[in-house]
Design an enzyme around this catalytic site. Structure first.
Site, PDB file in Angstrom:
ATOM      1  N   HIS A  38       8.623  -1.815  -5.315  1.00  0.00           N
ATOM      2  CA  HIS A  38       9.323  -2.941  -5.942  1.00  0.00           C
ATOM      3  C   HIS A  38       8.966  -3.020  -7.408  1.00  0.00           C
ATOM      4  CE1 HIS A  38       5.539  -4.372  -4.166  1.00  0.00           C
ATOM      5  NE2 HIS A  38       5.448  -5.184  -5.208  1.00  0.00           N
ATOM      6  N   GLU A  76       0.346  -5.174  -2.961  1.00  0.00           N
ATOM      7  CA  GLU A  76       0.106  -5.822  -1.655  1.00  0.00           C
ATOM      8  C   GLU A  76       1.179  -5.483  -0.639  1.00  0.00           C
ATOM      9  OE1 GLU A  76      -0.305  -9.961  -2.588  1.00  0.00           O
ATOM     10  OE2 GLU A  76      -2.317  -9.681  -3.431  1.00  0.00           O
ATOM     11  N   VAL A  77       2.387  -5.244  -1.118  1.00  0.00           N
ATOM     12  CA  VAL A  77       3.492  -4.918  -0.204  1.00  0.00           C
ATOM     13  C   VAL A  77       3.888  -3.453  -0.456  1.00  0.00           C
ATOM     14  CG1 VAL A  77       5.848  -5.456   0.499  1.00  0.00           C
ATOM     15  CG2 VAL A  77       4.311  -7.310  -0.195  1.00  0.00           C
ATOM     16  N   HIS A 129       8.674  -5.707 -10.440  1.00  0.00           N
ATOM     17  CA  HIS A 129       8.604  -7.125 -10.796  1.00  0.00           C
ATOM     18  C   HIS A 129       9.329  -7.321 -12.122  1.00  0.00           C
ATOM     19  CE1 HIS A 129       5.115  -8.244  -8.084  1.00  0.00           C
ATOM     20  NE2 HIS A 129       4.915  -6.940  -8.158  1.00  0.00           N
ATOM     21  N   ASP A 147      10.601 -13.893  -6.288  1.00  0.00           N
ATOM     22  CA  ASP A 147       9.262 -13.781  -5.712  1.00  0.00           C
ATOM     23  C   ASP A 147       8.855 -15.136  -5.136  1.00  0.00           C
ATOM     24  OD1 ASP A 147       6.668 -11.651  -6.314  1.00  0.00           O
ATOM     25  OD2 ASP A 147       6.219 -13.683  -5.611  1.00  0.00           O
TER      26      ASP A 147
HETATM   27  P1  5GP Z   1       2.654  -6.526  -5.226  1.00  0.00           P
HETATM   28  O1  5GP Z   1       1.347  -7.241  -5.352  1.00  0.00           O
HETATM   29  O2  5GP Z   1       2.735  -5.703  -3.961  1.00  0.00           O
HETATM   30  O3  5GP Z   1       3.035  -5.749  -6.449  1.00  0.00           O
HETATM   31  O4  5GP Z   1       3.749  -7.661  -5.147  1.00  0.00           O
HETATM   32  C1  5GP Z   1       4.226  -8.181  -3.957  1.00  0.00           C
HETATM   33  C2  5GP Z   1       4.953  -9.444  -4.305  1.00  0.00           C
HETATM   34  O5  5GP Z   1       5.703  -9.838  -3.192  1.00  0.00           O
HETATM   35  C3  5GP Z   1       4.018 -10.608  -4.666  1.00  0.00           C
HETATM   36  O6  5GP Z   1       4.303 -11.059  -5.973  1.00  0.00           O
HETATM   37  C4  5GP Z   1       4.341 -11.648  -3.597  1.00  0.00           C
HETATM   38  O7  5GP Z   1       4.330 -12.967  -4.099  1.00  0.00           O
HETATM   39  C5  5GP Z   1       5.712 -11.230  -3.111  1.00  0.00           C
HETATM   40  N1  5GP Z   1       5.980 -11.550  -1.721  1.00  0.00           N
HETATM   41  C6  5GP Z   1       5.179 -11.304  -0.651  1.00  0.00           C
HETATM   42  N2  5GP Z   1       5.758 -11.715   0.477  1.00  0.00           N
HETATM   43  C7  5GP Z   1       6.959 -12.235   0.127  1.00  0.00           C
HETATM   44  C8  5GP Z   1       8.025 -12.823   0.865  1.00  0.00           C
HETATM   45  O8  5GP Z   1       7.988 -12.962   2.092  1.00  0.00           O
HETATM   46  N3  5GP Z   1       9.107 -13.259   0.177  1.00  0.00           N
HETATM   47  C9  5GP Z   1       9.198 -13.120  -1.191  1.00  0.00           C
HETATM   48  N4  5GP Z   1      10.294 -13.562  -1.767  1.00  0.00           N
HETATM   49  N5  5GP Z   1       8.211 -12.556  -1.925  1.00  0.00           N
HETATM   50  C10 5GP Z   1       7.115 -12.132  -1.272  1.00  0.00           C
END
Ligand code: 5GP
Length: 113
Positions: free
Chosen positions: A100, A95-96, A102, A30
């Site tokens: 995924h 957010e993405v 974690h 991450d």
């Molecule tokens: P979410 O909040 O969607 O569960 O987690 C998305 C995760 O993707 C976040 O922890 C964020 O730091 C990570 N993330 C977002 N953009 C990128 C990226 O371009 N590269 C990497 N390695 N992680 C990313």
């Protein structure tokens, strides 16, 4: 299905520190780690959220969890423990919108909301 930044990582169009890959799964560090070890494990197939997982994806999701287990062992945290998290939508903090998992480890994790 809508592509995200994770599709670019799968295609190596943007850099990431990749820690595991097979035909269906990719795992990478991450970019903004919330724990000493913070790895994202994703299916290469675009599934936006947990809500979009279909019964036909069951084997894929199983493989994703098995990949997480393998990475935890390789990182030396299997014994002490780790946390696997799937955030879903707004209240889950997603957010993405490319499914995924974690993998968080490397310290005693708290449970706060
Ligand atoms: P979410 O909040 O969607 O569960 O987690 C998305 C995760 O993707 C976040 O922890 C964020 O730091 C990570 N993330 C977002 N953009 C990128 C990226 O371009 N590269 C990497 N390695 N992680 C990313």
């Amino acid at each position: 299905m809508q592509e995200t930044i994770f599709s670019k990582i799968i295609r190596r169009e943007i850099p990431a520190t990749i820690v595991y890959e097979d035909e269906e799964i990719l795992a990478f560090k991450d970019i903004n780690p919330k724990a000493p070890i913070h790895i994202l494990i994703i299916p290469k197939k675009i599934i936006p959220t947990v809500n979009d997982i279909e019964p036909s994806d069951a084997e894929l999701i199983g493989k994703l969890v098995l990949a997480a287990k393998k990475i935890a062992k390789e990182k030396g945290v299997a014994e002490n423990g780790y946390r696997l998290v799937f955030n879903c939508n707004k209240d889950g903090g997603q957010e993405v919108f490319h499914l995924h998992c974690h993998l968080l480890a490397g310290k005693k994790l708290k449970w706060e909301f």
